[in-house]
Design an enzyme around this catalytic site. Structure first.
Site, PDB file in Angstrom:
ATOM      1  N   HIS A 111      -5.251  -1.888   8.492  1.00 16.14           N
ATOM      2  CA  HIS A 111      -4.581  -0.690   7.461  1.00 16.14           C
ATOM      3  C   HIS A 111      -6.037  -0.016   6.984  1.00 16.14           C
ATOM      4  CE1 HIS A 111      -0.963  -3.368   7.848  1.00 16.14           C
ATOM      5  NE2 HIS A 111      -0.540  -2.488   8.443  1.00 16.14           N
ATOM      6  N   LYS A 135      14.646  -9.421   1.998  1.00 15.64           N
ATOM      7  CA  LYS A 135      14.774 -10.242   2.882  1.00 15.64           C
ATOM      8  C   LYS A 135      14.163 -10.100   4.251  1.00 15.64           C
ATOM      9  CE  LYS A 135      18.834 -12.842   4.999  1.00 15.64           C
ATOM     10  NZ  LYS A 135      20.268 -12.879   5.159  1.00 15.64           N
ATOM     11  N   ARG A 141      -2.399   1.059  17.792  1.00 19.18           N
ATOM     12  CA  ARG A 141      -3.137   0.079  18.437  1.00 19.18           C
ATOM     13  C   ARG A 141      -3.180   0.165  19.829  1.00 19.18           C
ATOM     14  NH1 ARG A 141      -0.366  -4.031  14.309  1.00 19.18           N
ATOM     15  NH2 ARG A 141       1.258  -2.256  14.672  1.00 19.18           N
ATOM     16  N   SER A 171       0.264  -7.578  10.554  1.00 13.76           N
ATOM     17  CA  SER A 171       0.694  -8.240   9.768  1.00 13.76           C
ATOM     18  C   SER A 171       1.259  -9.474  10.048  1.00 13.76           C
ATOM     19  CB  SER A 171       1.606  -7.478   8.555  1.00 13.76           C
ATOM     20  OG  SER A 171       0.691  -6.278   8.095  1.00 13.76           O
TER      21      SER A 171
END
Ligand code: ADP
Length: 175
Positions: free
Chosen positions: A17, A41, A90, A128
């Site tokens: 990033h 959540k 990507r 991530s």
């Protein structure tokens, strides 16, 4: 003056990033990193921490700001006066999703242009999700994310490990 928006969840921000943000910052007068404030959540880190980590990671880029947002990304882009939206690409696996998002957003906001920057080869594998998995399994995440992000992830998983060892239910605000 062209202001661009680079939106995402950034849960958390990693070196892939940072690379896209640094390159986009050279293309536009101003770059806003929009951190999607989604229901906690779904994510590991809360919005305030994701924003703080992104601010720290991008502090060296003078024309970059970090802001949280809710709701439609194109609505946020309009609110901040961004005429361009930047995303990173990507592999082929990203393409279909990004293509669909770009076309949908274009339909919603014909006035906003969409720009995809190709990943740098060294970060082509990095997400991530991968970063969190390695951190959770106590692998070495140096070189994958800024130091403050490494520390935050280690602290998060230390806390979970401590809770598990001491019989405290592993329930956080994110569960
Ligand atoms: P999402 O917006 O789907 O929640 P992220 O917040 O993880 O995804 O990422 C925001 C943007 O950064 C997306 O366009 C994503 O494709 C891109 N991105 C993520 N990791 C990389 C990487 N290693 N190299 C280039 N771009 C990336």
């Amino acid at each position: 003056m062209i202001r661009a928006l680079y939106p995402g969840t950034f849960d958390p921000i990693h070196n892939g990033h940072v690379d896209i943000a640094a390159r986009a910052a050279t293309l536009f007068d101003e770059l806003v990193i929009g951190i999607y404030d989604s229901p906690p959540k779904m994510l590991l880190l809360d919005t305030a921490l994701r924003v703080a980590l992104a601010k720290g990671a991008l502090a060296h880029l003078a024309n970059v700001r970090v802001l949280p947002y809710q709701g439609l990304t194109v609505a946020f882009a309009r609110e901040i006066g961004a005429s361009v939206m930047v995303r990173g690409l990507r592999a082929i696996s990203d393409f279909e999703f990004e293509f669909q998002m770009a076309l949908t957003n274009k339909k919603l906001a014909p006035d906003i242009e969409f720009v995809s920057l190709m990943t740098s080869l060294e970060y082509a594998y990095l997400s991530s999700t991968i970063l969190k998995e390695i951190a959770a399994l106590r692998g070495d995440i140096s070189g994958l994310a800024p130091l403050a992000v490494q520390t935050a992830l280690q602290a998060h998983f230390d806390e979970l490990g401590h809770a598990a060892r001491h019989g405290v239910p592993m329930v956080s605000s994110r569960d």
